[in-house]
Design a protein around this motif. Sequence first.
Motif, PDB file in Angstrom:
ATOM      1  N   ASP A 147       0.797  -1.228   0.000  1.00 49.10           N
ATOM      2  CA  ASP A 147       0.000   0.000   0.000  1.00 49.10           C
ATOM      3  C   ASP A 147       0.828   1.275   0.000  1.00 49.10           C
ATOM      4  O   ASP A 147       0.472   2.249  -0.654  1.00 49.10           O
ATOM      5  CB  ASP A 147      -0.939   0.018   1.202  1.00 49.10           C
ATOM      6  N   ARG A 148       1.931   1.297   0.727  1.00 52.52           N
ATOM      7  CA  ARG A 148       2.706   2.529   0.832  1.00 52.52           C
ATOM      8  C   ARG A 148       3.770   2.640  -0.252  1.00 52.52           C
ATOM      9  O   ARG A 148       4.023   3.710  -0.783  1.00 52.52           O
ATOM     10  CB  ARG A 148       3.383   2.637   2.210  1.00 52.52           C
ATOM     11  N   ILE A 149       4.421   1.526  -0.590  1.00 50.15           N
ATOM     12  CA  ILE A 149       5.498   1.544  -1.574  1.00 50.15           C
ATOM     13  C   ILE A 149       4.963   1.319  -2.980  1.00 50.15           C
ATOM     14  O   ILE A 149       5.502   1.840  -3.950  1.00 50.15           O
ATOM     15  CB  ILE A 149       6.578   0.478  -1.245  1.00 50.15           C
ATOM     16  N   GLY A 150       3.905   0.525  -3.106  1.00 52.23           N
ATOM     17  CA  GLY A 150       3.335   0.268  -4.432  1.00 52.23           C
ATOM     18  C   GLY A 150       3.836  -1.016  -5.069  1.00 52.23           C
ATOM     19  O   GLY A 150       3.700  -1.201  -6.286  1.00 52.23           O
ATOM     20  N   MET A 151       4.414  -1.905  -4.260  1.00 50.46           N
ATOM     21  CA  MET A 151       4.821  -3.206  -4.810  1.00 50.46           C
ATOM     22  C   MET A 151       3.554  -3.999  -5.150  1.00 50.46           C
ATOM     23  O   MET A 151       2.459  -3.652  -4.703  1.00 50.46           O
ATOM     24  CB  MET A 151       5.679  -3.974  -3.802  1.00 50.46           C
ATOM     25  N   ILE A 152       3.718  -5.048  -5.937  1.00 52.19           N
ATOM     26  CA  ILE A 152       2.595  -5.918  -6.269  1.00 52.19           C
ATOM     27  C   ILE A 152       2.930  -7.340  -5.820  1.00 52.19           C
ATOM     28  O   ILE A 152       4.103  -7.691  -5.688  1.00 52.19           O
ATOM     29  CB  ILE A 152       2.251  -5.892  -7.776  1.00 52.19           C
ATOM     30  N   THR A 165      16.388  -1.348  -1.449  1.00 55.06           N
ATOM     31  CA  THR A 165      16.505  -0.135  -2.262  1.00 55.06           C
ATOM     32  C   THR A 165      15.577  -0.208  -3.460  1.00 55.06           C
ATOM     33  O   THR A 165      15.559  -1.189  -4.189  1.00 55.06           O
ATOM     34  CB  THR A 165      17.960   0.058  -2.742  1.00 55.06           C
ATOM     35  N   PHE A 166      14.823   0.862  -3.651  1.00 50.24           N
ATOM     36  CA  PHE A 166      13.945   1.022  -4.811  1.00 50.24           C
ATOM     37  C   PHE A 166      14.521   2.146  -5.656  1.00 50.24           C
ATOM     38  O   PHE A 166      14.846   3.206  -5.131  1.00 50.24           O
ATOM     39  CB  PHE A 166      12.528   1.394  -4.364  1.00 50.24           C
ATOM     40  N   PHE A 167      14.671   1.904  -6.963  1.00 47.70           N
ATOM     41  CA  PHE A 167      15.172   2.990  -7.804  1.00 47.70           C
ATOM     42  C   PHE A 167      14.114   3.391  -8.819  1.00 47.70           C
ATOM     43  O   PHE A 167      13.249   2.607  -9.184  1.00 47.70           O
ATOM     44  CB  PHE A 167      16.519   2.671  -8.453  1.00 47.70           C
ATOM     45  N   TYR A 168      14.210   4.636  -9.235  1.00 44.40           N
ATOM     46  CA  TYR A 168      13.202   5.259 -10.085  1.00 44.40           C
ATOM     47  C   TYR A 168      13.864   5.941 -11.272  1.00 44.40           C
ATOM     48  O   TYR A 168      15.018   6.345 -11.197  1.00 44.40           O
ATOM     49  CB  TYR A 168      12.389   6.282  -9.266  1.00 44.40           C
ATOM     50  N   ASP A 169      13.107   6.078 -12.345  1.00 42.05           N
ATOM     51  CA  ASP A 169      13.617   6.661 -13.580  1.00 42.05           C
ATOM     52  C   ASP A 169      13.871   8.158 -13.479  1.00 42.05           C
ATOM     53  O   ASP A 169      14.715   8.683 -14.192  1.00 42.05           O
ATOM     54  CB  ASP A 169      12.649   6.403 -14.738  1.00 42.05           C
ATOM     55  N   ARG A 170      13.114   8.831 -12.617  1.00 44.54           N
ATOM     56  CA  ARG A 170      13.222  10.289 -12.553  1.00 44.54           C
ATOM     57  C   ARG A 170      13.432  10.761 -11.114  1.00 44.54           C
ATOM     58  O   ARG A 170      12.908  10.170 -10.186  1.00 44.54           O
ATOM     59  CB  ARG A 170      11.951  10.935 -13.115  1.00 44.54           C
ATOM     60  N   ARG A 171      14.154  11.814 -10.987  1.00 52.46           N
ATOM     61  CA  ARG A 171      14.371  12.457  -9.679  1.00 52.46           C
ATOM     62  C   ARG A 171      13.034  12.844  -9.051  1.00 52.46           C
ATOM     63  O   ARG A 171      12.836  12.727  -7.845  1.00 52.46           O
ATOM     64  CB  ARG A 171      15.268  13.676  -9.913  1.00 52.46           C
ATOM     65  N   GLU A 172      12.105  13.296  -9.891  1.00 54.65           N
ATOM     66  CA  GLU A 172      10.783  13.712  -9.413  1.00 54.65           C
ATOM     67  C   GLU A 172      10.028  12.551  -8.768  1.00 54.65           C
ATOM     68  O   GLU A 172       9.204  12.748  -7.876  1.00 54.65           O
ATOM     69  CB  GLU A 172       9.958  14.306 -10.563  1.00 54.65           C
ATOM     70  N   ASP A 173      10.302  11.337  -9.236  1.00 58.76           N
ATOM     71  CA  ASP A 173       9.663  10.154  -8.642  1.00 58.76           C
ATOM     72  C   ASP A 173      10.141   9.941  -7.205  1.00 58.76           C
ATOM     73  O   ASP A 173       9.368   9.540  -6.333  1.00 58.76           O
ATOM     74  CB  ASP A 173       9.937   8.906  -9.477  1.00 58.76           C
ATOM     75  N   VAL A 174      11.419  10.197  -6.963  1.00 59.21           N
ATOM     76  CA  VAL A 174      11.962  10.097  -5.600  1.00 59.21           C
ATOM     77  C   VAL A 174      11.308  11.157  -4.721  1.00 59.21           C
ATOM     78  O   VAL A 174      10.901  10.879  -3.588  1.00 59.21           O
ATOM     79  CB  VAL A 174      13.499  10.230  -5.603  1.00 59.21           C
ATOM     80  N   TYR A 234      20.536  10.347  -6.380  1.00 56.89           N
ATOM     81  CA  TYR A 234      19.668  11.241  -5.618  1.00 56.89           C
ATOM     82  C   TYR A 234      18.799  10.314  -4.790  1.00 56.89           C
ATOM     83  O   TYR A 234      18.128   9.441  -5.350  1.00 56.89           O
ATOM     84  CB  TYR A 234      18.848  12.089  -6.584  1.00 56.89           C
ATOM     85  N   ASN A 235      18.829  10.451  -3.450  1.00 51.63           N
ATOM     86  CA  ASN A 235      18.144   9.453  -2.643  1.00 51.63           C
ATOM     87  C   ASN A 235      17.693   9.984  -1.298  1.00 51.63           C
ATOM     88  O   ASN A 235      18.077  11.067  -0.866  1.00 51.63           O
ATOM     89  CB  ASN A 235      19.049   8.245  -2.433  1.00 51.63           C
ATOM     90  N   PHE A 236      16.873   9.153  -0.632  1.00 49.70           N
ATOM     91  CA  PHE A 236      16.561   9.336   0.780  1.00 49.70           C
ATOM     92  C   PHE A 236      16.331   7.966   1.394  1.00 49.70           C
ATOM     93  O   PHE A 236      16.127   6.978   0.689  1.00 49.70           O
ATOM     94  CB  PHE A 236      15.366  10.274   1.002  1.00 49.70           C
ATOM     95  N   PHE A 237      16.399   7.931   2.724  1.00 52.56           N
ATOM     96  CA  PHE A 237      16.228   6.689   3.466  1.00 52.56           C
ATOM     97  C   PHE A 237      15.019   6.783   4.374  1.00 52.56           C
ATOM     98  O   PHE A 237      14.611   7.869   4.779  1.00 52.56           O
ATOM     99  CB  PHE A 237      17.460   6.395   4.331  1.00 52.56           C
ATOM    100  N   GLU A 291      15.479   2.439   1.025  1.00 50.31           N
ATOM    101  CA  GLU A 291      16.087   3.563   0.308  1.00 50.31           C
ATOM    102  C   GLU A 291      15.316   3.768  -0.985  1.00 50.31           C
ATOM    103  O   GLU A 291      14.867   2.810  -1.623  1.00 50.31           O
ATOM    104  CB  GLU A 291      17.544   3.256  -0.009  1.00 50.31           C
ATOM    105  N   PHE A 292      15.202   5.024  -1.373  1.00 43.52           N
ATOM    106  CA  PHE A 292      14.535   5.399  -2.615  1.00 43.52           C
ATOM    107  C   PHE A 292      15.518   6.270  -3.375  1.00 43.52           C
ATOM    108  O   PHE A 292      15.994   7.275  -2.850  1.00 43.52           O
ATOM    109  CB  PHE A 292      13.248   6.163  -2.302  1.00 43.52           C
ATOM    110  N   GLN A 293      15.859   5.858  -4.600  1.00 45.34           N
ATOM    111  CA  GLN A 293      16.924   6.566  -5.303  1.00 45.34           C
ATOM    112  C   GLN A 293      16.669   6.670  -6.796  1.00 45.34           C
ATOM    113  O   GLN A 293      15.906   5.906  -7.379  1.00 45.34           O
ATOM    114  CB  GLN A 293      18.271   5.909  -5.054  1.00 45.34           C
TER     115      GLN A 293
END
Length: 121
Positions: free
Chosen positions: A23-28, A61-70, A94-97, A107-109
């Motif tokens: 629910d919070r991270i969006g995993m399936i 760690t979850f990584f994303y295509d765009r900085r805006e996604d982080v 570009y990240n946060f914990f 971590e989200f980066q």
Amino acid sequence: PMAGGIVFLRTAQFVPVRTFYLDRIGMIVWLEQPDIAILRHGNLLVGFHRHPTADLDALVTFFYDRREDVDAMYARLRDIATTEPKENPKYRIYNFFGVDPEGRRVEFQHFLHPIRRICDG
């Protein structure tokens, strides 16, 4: 030939942890078995296994295509964040914990350099 892999982590709080990542991270849900939930985020498979003791030394760690996604994840998860988003020049990210309900670090980066995507499934 290799088909893929799963990282398994023991959890003493199966339901709250499963709910958090869905629910919070969006995993399936990729697969559920008795006392196990294997969750997917892009090419990441993490299996949470109900157990009396939890594996808390892991970093997921979850990584994303765009900085805006982080930034969007930070806005959504500010209540569990332990740092603010920032650039890390050493690793060019570009990240946060933050922490999950059990205290496991997350971590989200976003990579600030091109990466070769092996699996976009």
